[in-house]
Design a protein around this motif. Structure first.
Motif, PDB file in Angstrom:
ATOM      1  N   PHE A  46       4.339   3.985  -1.412  1.00 30.05           N
ATOM      2  CA  PHE A  46       3.378   4.108  -2.503  1.00 30.05           C
ATOM      3  C   PHE A  46       3.286   2.853  -3.367  1.00 30.05           C
ATOM      4  O   PHE A  46       2.642   2.874  -4.405  1.00 30.05           O
ATOM      5  CB  PHE A  46       3.729   5.316  -3.375  1.00 30.05           C
ATOM      6  N   GLN A  47       3.915   1.774  -2.961  1.00 27.15           N
ATOM      7  CA  GLN A  47       3.840   0.517  -3.699  1.00 27.15           C
ATOM      8  C   GLN A  47       2.669  -0.314  -3.190  1.00 27.15           C
ATOM      9  O   GLN A  47       2.149  -0.066  -2.090  1.00 27.15           O
ATOM     10  CB  GLN A  47       5.148  -0.255  -3.563  1.00 27.15           C
ATOM     11  N   PRO A  48       2.255  -1.334  -3.944  1.00 25.58           N
ATOM     12  CA  PRO A  48       1.089  -2.120  -3.542  1.00 25.58           C
ATOM     13  C   PRO A  48       1.285  -2.877  -2.212  1.00 25.58           C
ATOM     14  O   PRO A  48       0.351  -3.006  -1.448  1.00 25.58           O
ATOM     15  CB  PRO A  48       0.910  -3.118  -4.686  1.00 25.58           C
ATOM     16  N   HIS A  49       2.479  -3.368  -1.938  1.00 23.98           N
ATOM     17  CA  HIS A  49       2.748  -4.116  -0.704  1.00 23.98           C
ATOM     18  C   HIS A  49       3.892  -3.447   0.050  1.00 23.98           C
ATOM     19  O   HIS A  49       5.028  -3.908   0.016  1.00 23.98           O
ATOM     20  CB  HIS A  49       3.112  -5.570  -1.012  1.00 23.98           C
ATOM     21  N   PRO A  50       3.609  -2.352   0.759  1.00 22.21           N
ATOM     22  CA  PRO A  50       4.697  -1.599   1.392  1.00 22.21           C
ATOM     23  C   PRO A  50       5.373  -2.341   2.545  1.00 22.21           C
ATOM     24  O   PRO A  50       6.551  -2.142   2.797  1.00 22.21           O
ATOM     25  CB  PRO A  50       4.020  -0.325   1.890  1.00 22.21           C
ATOM     26  N   GLN A  51       4.653  -3.236   3.225  1.00 20.86           N
ATOM     27  CA  GLN A  51       5.260  -3.916   4.379  1.00 20.86           C
ATOM     28  C   GLN A  51       6.446  -4.771   3.966  1.00 20.86           C
ATOM     29  O   GLN A  51       7.492  -4.753   4.616  1.00 20.86           O
ATOM     30  CB  GLN A  51       4.224  -4.797   5.114  1.00 20.86           C
ATOM     31  N   SER A  52       6.291  -5.523   2.906  1.00 16.52           N
ATOM     32  CA  SER A  52       7.387  -6.396   2.480  1.00 16.52           C
ATOM     33  C   SER A  52       8.577  -5.589   1.963  1.00 16.52           C
ATOM     34  O   SER A  52       9.732  -5.934   2.221  1.00 16.52           O
ATOM     35  CB  SER A  52       6.910  -7.378   1.409  1.00 16.52           C
ATOM     36  N   THR A  53       8.294  -4.507   1.236  1.00 15.52           N
ATOM     37  CA  THR A  53       9.387  -3.675   0.718  1.00 15.52           C
ATOM     38  C   THR A  53      10.120  -2.975   1.855  1.00 15.52           C
ATOM     39  O   THR A  53      11.350  -2.927   1.865  1.00 15.52           O
ATOM     40  CB  THR A  53       8.845  -2.637  -0.273  1.00 15.52           C
ATOM     41  N   ILE A  54       9.386  -2.455   2.817  1.00 13.30           N
ATOM     42  CA  ILE A  54      10.012  -1.794   3.961  1.00 13.30           C
ATOM     43  C   ILE A  54      10.818  -2.802   4.768  1.00 13.30           C
ATOM     44  O   ILE A  54      11.912  -2.498   5.249  1.00 13.30           O
ATOM     45  CB  ILE A  54       8.948  -1.089   4.823  1.00 13.30           C
ATOM     46  N   ARG A  55      10.323  -4.010   4.906  1.00 14.09           N
ATOM     47  CA  ARG A  55      11.056  -5.050   5.622  1.00 14.09           C
ATOM     48  C   ARG A  55      12.384  -5.356   4.927  1.00 14.09           C
ATOM     49  O   ARG A  55      13.408  -5.533   5.574  1.00 14.09           O
ATOM     50  CB  ARG A  55      10.207  -6.316   5.727  1.00 14.09           C
ATOM     51  N   LYS A  56      12.384  -5.388   3.604  1.00 17.04           N
ATOM     52  CA  LYS A  56      13.625  -5.638   2.854  1.00 17.04           C
ATOM     53  C   LYS A  56      14.628  -4.499   3.041  1.00 17.04           C
ATOM     54  O   LYS A  56      15.815  -4.730   3.197  1.00 17.04           O
ATOM     55  CB  LYS A  56      13.325  -5.807   1.369  1.00 17.04           C
ATOM     56  N   ILE A  57      14.126  -3.261   3.038  1.00 16.10           N
ATOM     57  CA  ILE A  57      15.005  -2.107   3.221  1.00 16.10           C
ATOM     58  C   ILE A  57      15.607  -2.116   4.621  1.00 16.10           C
ATOM     59  O   ILE A  57      16.821  -1.902   4.807  1.00 16.10           O
ATOM     60  CB  ILE A  57      14.248  -0.798   2.949  1.00 16.10           C
TER      61      ILE A  57
END
Length: 61
Positions: A46-57
């Protein structure tokens, strides 16, 4: 002719393998981390840039 066989692995009795604390500690760590990681992945969607956040996780895993 010569033949040599080496064994470098350990063969534990079943009881010792089941009571091995290092093995249970790693299993419990993974089980306890699943809800935390799942919650982070859901909030990342639900964040504006989910790809980068998911990549970090996924990098932390």
């Amino acid at each position: 002719m010569m033949c040599s066989v080496n064994r470098f692995w350990r063969i534990y009795p079943v009881r010792r393998a089941l009571l091995n604390w290092e093995r249970w500690r790693s299993i419990l760590g993974v089980v306890c981390a699943i809800p935390y990681i799942g919650g982070n992945l859901i909030t990342a969607l639900f964040q504006p840039h989910p790809q980068s956040t998911i990549r970090k996780i996924l990098y932390r895993i």
